[in-house]
Design an enzyme around this catalytic site. Structure first.
Site, mmCIF file in Angstrom:
data_model
loop_
_atom_site.group_PDB
_atom_site.id
_atom_site.type_symbol
_atom_site.label_atom_id
_atom_site.label_comp_id
_atom_site.label_asym_id
_atom_site.label_seq_id
_atom_site.Cartn_x
_atom_site.Cartn_y
_atom_site.Cartn_z
ATOM 1 N N ARG A 130 0.799 -1.222 0.000
ATOM 2 C CA ARG A 130 0.000 0.000 0.000
ATOM 3 C C ARG A 130 0.831 1.271 0.000
ATOM 4 O O ARG A 130 0.283 2.358 0.156
ATOM 5 C CB ARG A 130 -0.973 -0.029 1.176
ATOM 6 C CG ARG A 130 -1.945 -1.212 1.080
ATOM 7 C CD ARG A 130 -3.108 -1.134 2.026
ATOM 8 N NE ARG A 130 -4.002 -2.240 1.783
ATOM 9 C CZ ARG A 130 -4.010 -3.391 2.481
ATOM 10 N NH1 ARG A 130 -3.156 -3.558 3.482
ATOM 11 N NH2 ARG A 130 -4.845 -4.362 2.180
ATOM 12 N N THR A 161 1.884 -5.546 4.353
ATOM 13 C CA THR A 161 1.331 -4.886 3.176
ATOM 14 C C THR A 161 1.075 -3.406 3.411
ATOM 15 O O THR A 161 0.873 -2.656 2.463
ATOM 16 C CB THR A 161 0.010 -5.540 2.727
ATOM 17 O OG1 THR A 161 -0.943 -5.500 3.800
ATOM 18 C CG2 THR A 161 0.235 -6.990 2.298
ATOM 19 N N GLY A 210 -3.610 -11.840 11.071
ATOM 20 C CA GLY A 210 -4.661 -12.216 12.003
ATOM 21 C C GLY A 210 -5.357 -13.513 11.658
ATOM 22 O O GLY A 210 -6.029 -14.103 12.507
ATOM 23 N N GLU A 211 -5.192 -13.984 10.412
ATOM 24 C CA GLU A 211 -5.807 -15.241 9.977
ATOM 25 C C GLU A 211 -4.886 -16.442 10.167
ATOM 26 O O GLU A 211 -5.219 -17.557 9.791
ATOM 27 C CB GLU A 211 -6.192 -15.151 8.495
ATOM 28 C CG GLU A 211 -7.382 -14.262 8.239
ATOM 29 C CD GLU A 211 -7.117 -12.810 8.566
ATOM 30 O OE1 GLU A 211 -7.899 -12.244 9.351
ATOM 31 O OE2 GLU A 211 -6.133 -12.238 8.073
ATOM 32 N N TRP A 216 -3.352 -3.530 10.082
ATOM 33 C CA TRP A 216 -3.300 -3.563 8.629
ATOM 34 C C TRP A 216 -2.899 -2.248 7.993
ATOM 35 O O TRP A 216 -2.316 -2.233 6.909
ATOM 36 C CB TRP A 216 -4.664 -3.974 8.076
ATOM 37 C CG TRP A 216 -4.961 -5.418 8.261
ATOM 38 C CD1 TRP A 216 -5.603 -6.001 9.324
ATOM 39 C CD2 TRP A 216 -4.619 -6.490 7.378
ATOM 40 N NE1 TRP A 216 -5.685 -7.352 9.155
ATOM 41 C CE2 TRP A 216 -5.087 -7.685 7.950
ATOM 42 C CE3 TRP A 216 -3.965 -6.538 6.145
ATOM 43 C CZ2 TRP A 216 -4.927 -8.918 7.341
ATOM 44 C CZ3 TRP A 216 -3.808 -7.765 5.527
ATOM 45 C CH2 TRP A 216 -4.285 -8.946 6.123
ATOM 46 N N ASP A 266 -15.434 -11.784 12.049
ATOM 47 C CA ASP A 266 -14.386 -11.122 11.273
ATOM 48 C C ASP A 266 -14.752 -9.686 10.917
ATOM 49 O O ASP A 266 -14.491 -9.213 9.815
ATOM 50 C CB ASP A 266 -14.058 -11.918 10.000
ATOM 51 C CG ASP A 266 -12.705 -11.527 9.419
ATOM 52 O OD1 ASP A 266 -12.160 -10.493 9.828
ATOM 53 O OD2 ASP A 266 -12.197 -12.254 8.561
ATOM 54 N N ASP A 303 -13.395 -6.940 12.028
ATOM 55 C CA ASP A 303 -12.295 -6.247 12.679
ATOM 56 C C ASP A 303 -12.216 -4.784 12.269
ATOM 57 O O ASP A 303 -12.855 -4.346 11.322
ATOM 58 C CB ASP A 303 -10.973 -6.940 12.381
ATOM 59 C CG ASP A 303 -10.776 -7.256 10.905
ATOM 60 O OD1 ASP A 303 -11.769 -7.406 10.178
ATOM 61 O OD2 ASP A 303 -9.614 -7.364 10.479
ATOM 62 N N LYS A 305 -15.951 -1.918 9.718
ATOM 63 C CA LYS A 305 -16.576 -2.955 8.909
ATOM 64 C C LYS A 305 -18.006 -3.220 9.360
ATOM 65 O O LYS A 305 -18.797 -3.831 8.643
ATOM 66 C CB LYS A 305 -15.743 -4.245 8.982
ATOM 67 C CG LYS A 305 -14.470 -4.188 8.177
ATOM 68 C CD LYS A 305 -13.574 -5.390 8.392
ATOM 69 C CE LYS A 305 -14.100 -6.648 7.761
ATOM 70 N NZ LYS A 305 -13.134 -7.769 7.867
#
Length: 581
Positions: free
Chosen positions: A159, A203, A220-221, A291, A352, A354, A380
């Site tokens: 990014r 990222t 986180g996954e 993120w 999810d 988050d 979200k």
């Protein structure tokens, strides 16, 4: 941030895309003479116009119409460009000034930075380009030499870079921090941030301030323990680490309601029994990735960021408690990394949902009508949250920007429908804020999903969802660009789009809001009314946030058109730059 159109997340063991290399675990960072620089290709000499960027320039970036020195425009992350040459009266005349094609045909989520007429942009797989911001002429191209293992969610994205002095800083998919010479693209040093074999990757665009490079982590996954780290900008030495999962106290206060006051249907008695029977070390795999770039309050030396979902995403029985500081807005001290405060939006998240879109620092009106230092976040969950920046106190929650149906219906073995879906609301897409309209502009998704839970033990750095979330083929998916008044929480306008929105927003002093779509359309809207004033078909998904800059008195708008892995929008490899004739 694990939202996806399918239930599969790629575990990339990079071959041809990564190149040769090995994981090096050294502190301090590897110096220039330890790194081969053959990954940088010189295309043309860098012009003399490029000058080192000072801390003072970074501090004043919000009022600098000539440059775009932060991925989100400034430390406040308003994504507001003070230039007004392109405005509501003439934007219909906007035309491409140039199109720059990269060597990577893959998802593009980059926000370029522009300094002294030179643009620095990134692509998937950690390529960096330096180009002329007026003509698109390439100066150099850096391709990161990836290690043998990269493990990441939601596409091989990058990014953007950060800049200070004559150096650029980038996080990589193999979880390194790299410093490049801005004039030549040569590697100055690199340091390992975390172990990609355990699920860590990078990222996000870093943030550099007071000779510190701030960077969080993905993962986180994959059962990581999230963090934000500060590295010395000159040497790459680690200065401090703040873990988003505390060693003790992560059970929190056993919250029953979410930030909007809705009961989350937790069986807290059962959770407390589970906690009593568990070992004390499950905090090490509790997730909590960071993120997106943090915001920085220069007056109080405070760093603000939001934290992603717990691990495993959907199976909450093996992680009892509130799972702090997941799904939270967090404030820490810039100089030491010490905790100041947090606010959790969704405790013990099993959907999810988050917190990923970066926070914005802006003065707001409190409940008594007084103007105070504020901070806002687009969730979200489909709400914009407005906080007191000093202590995190929630002032207001906006009206819902997308449908809320069966909220907090718990996942089941067969799958249960609940809205919002796992992509949001507002995904990682950064919002924009205009001080002229007092509105935050948020790019939203509407993707009805079912949530299915499955008991899965920690797989050792591999994908760990604890179930699946699936879109419902029979139900319509769409997007909505929404303007929210931060002083009232009221929605001023909303524009529905034919596809879910992901990528981010730009607002300008010309009274405009720019946003792209997965179908290739890049559009300008009237910031006050939402009226569509202009559009251009870029040929691939416009799923990156636009930037604005001015060179020799001419304003430009630049945006990447490379599509998106997460929502499988059409791929491309272009940066498209627009100006008035």
């Amino acid at each position: 941030m694990a939202g996806f159109r399918t239930t599969l997340f790629p575990l990339f063991l990079c071959g041809a895309c990564a190149g040769a290399g090995s994981l090096i675990w050294t502190t301090p960072a590897r110096a220039a003479d330890e790194i081969q620089n053959t990954a940088t290709t010189q295309a043309a000499p860098m012009p003399d116009m490029l000058r080192p960027i000072t801390q003072r320039q970074l501090d004043a970036a919000a009022s600098d119409a000539s440059s775009w020195l932060h991925s989100n425009g400034s430390y406040a992350e308003t994504r507001y460009a003070p230039a007004s040459q392109i405005n509501t009266t003439n934007v219909a005349k906007l035309r491409p000034a140039f199109i720059f094609q990269t060597a990577v045909m893959e998802s593009m989520e980059t926000a370029p930075i522009v300094s002294n007429g030179v643009m620095f942009l990134t692509t998937s797989y950690n390529h960096v380009y330096a180009i002329d911001a007026v003509t698109g002429k390439e100066f150099w191209h850096y391709k990161h030499k990836m290690g043998p293992v990269t493990t990441f969610c939601c596409g091989p994205n990058n990014r953007g870079v950060a800049i200070l002095g004559d150096r650029l800083y980038m996080g990589t998919l193999d979880s390194k921090l790299v410093a490049l010479d801005a004039k030549t693209g040569k590697v100055l040093w690199q340091t390992q941030i975390a172990d990609p074999e355990l699920g860590y990757s990078e990222t996000m665009a870093p943030v550099v301030v007071d000779d510190k490079v701030l960077i969080g982590t993905n993962g986180g996954e994959y059962g990581i323990r999230g963090f934000v780290k500060a590295f010395d900008a000159n040497s790459g030495q680690l200065l401090w680490t703040f873990y988003t999962i505390p060693e003790t106290g992560h059970e929190g206060v056993w919250a029953e309601n979410d930030a909007a006051g809705r009961n989350m249907k937790r069986d807290i008695a059962a959770e407390k029994q589970q906690l009593a029977s568990k070992g004390g070390d499950f905090y090490k795999t509790l997730g909590g990735g960071v993120w997106m770039a943090p915001a920085v309050d220069r007056q109080t030396h405070t760093v603000y960021f939001v934290v992603g979902n717990p691990s495993p995403d959907l199976h909450g029985a093996i992680r009892p408690g509130d799972n702090l500081y997941t799904d939270s807005l967090v404030a820490i001290d810039l100089d030491s990394g010490k905790y100041k405060w947090h606010y959790q939006y969704v405790a013990h998240d099993v959907w999810d949902l988050d917190a990923v879109s970066p926070p914005i620092l802006v003065d707001v009106r409190d409940k008594n009508g007084q103007t105070i230092p504020g901070i806002i976040h687009g969730g979200k969950t489909g709400f914009v949250y407005v906080h007191d920046r000093r202590d995190g106190r929630l002032i207001r929650v906006s009206e819902a920007m997308i449908p809320q149906e069966g909220v907090w219906t718990l996942p089941t073995a067969n799958g249960a429908r609940m809205l919002p879906g796992a992509n949001g609301g507002v995904e990682w897409s950064p919002m924009a804020f205009s001080p002229k309209t007092r509105m935050a502009y948020a790019a939203n998704l509407h993707q009805p999903m079912t949530y299915q839970v499955e008991s899965v033990d920690y797989p050792g750095g591999k994908l760990w969802l604890g179930g699946a979330f699936k879109t419902i083929p029979s139900e319509e998916q769409w997007g909505r660009l929404v303007a929210v008044n931060v002083d009232t929480g009221k929605i001023a306008w909303g524009v529905k789009t034919e596809q879910p929105l992901i990528g981010g927003v730009l607002a300008t002093a010309g009274g405009l809001v720019f946003n792209g779509e997965g179908n290739g359309l890049f559009r300008a809207f009237d910031a006050a009314t939402g009226k569509t004033l202009w559009e251009y078909q870029c040929g691939a998904g416009v799923n990156a946030p636009a930037v604005s800059y001015t060179v020799r008195g001419k304003q430009y708008i630049a945006v990447a058109a490379g599509g998106n892995t997460q929502l499988d929008f059409k791929r491309g490899n272009a940066l498209v730059v627009f100006a008035l004739p």
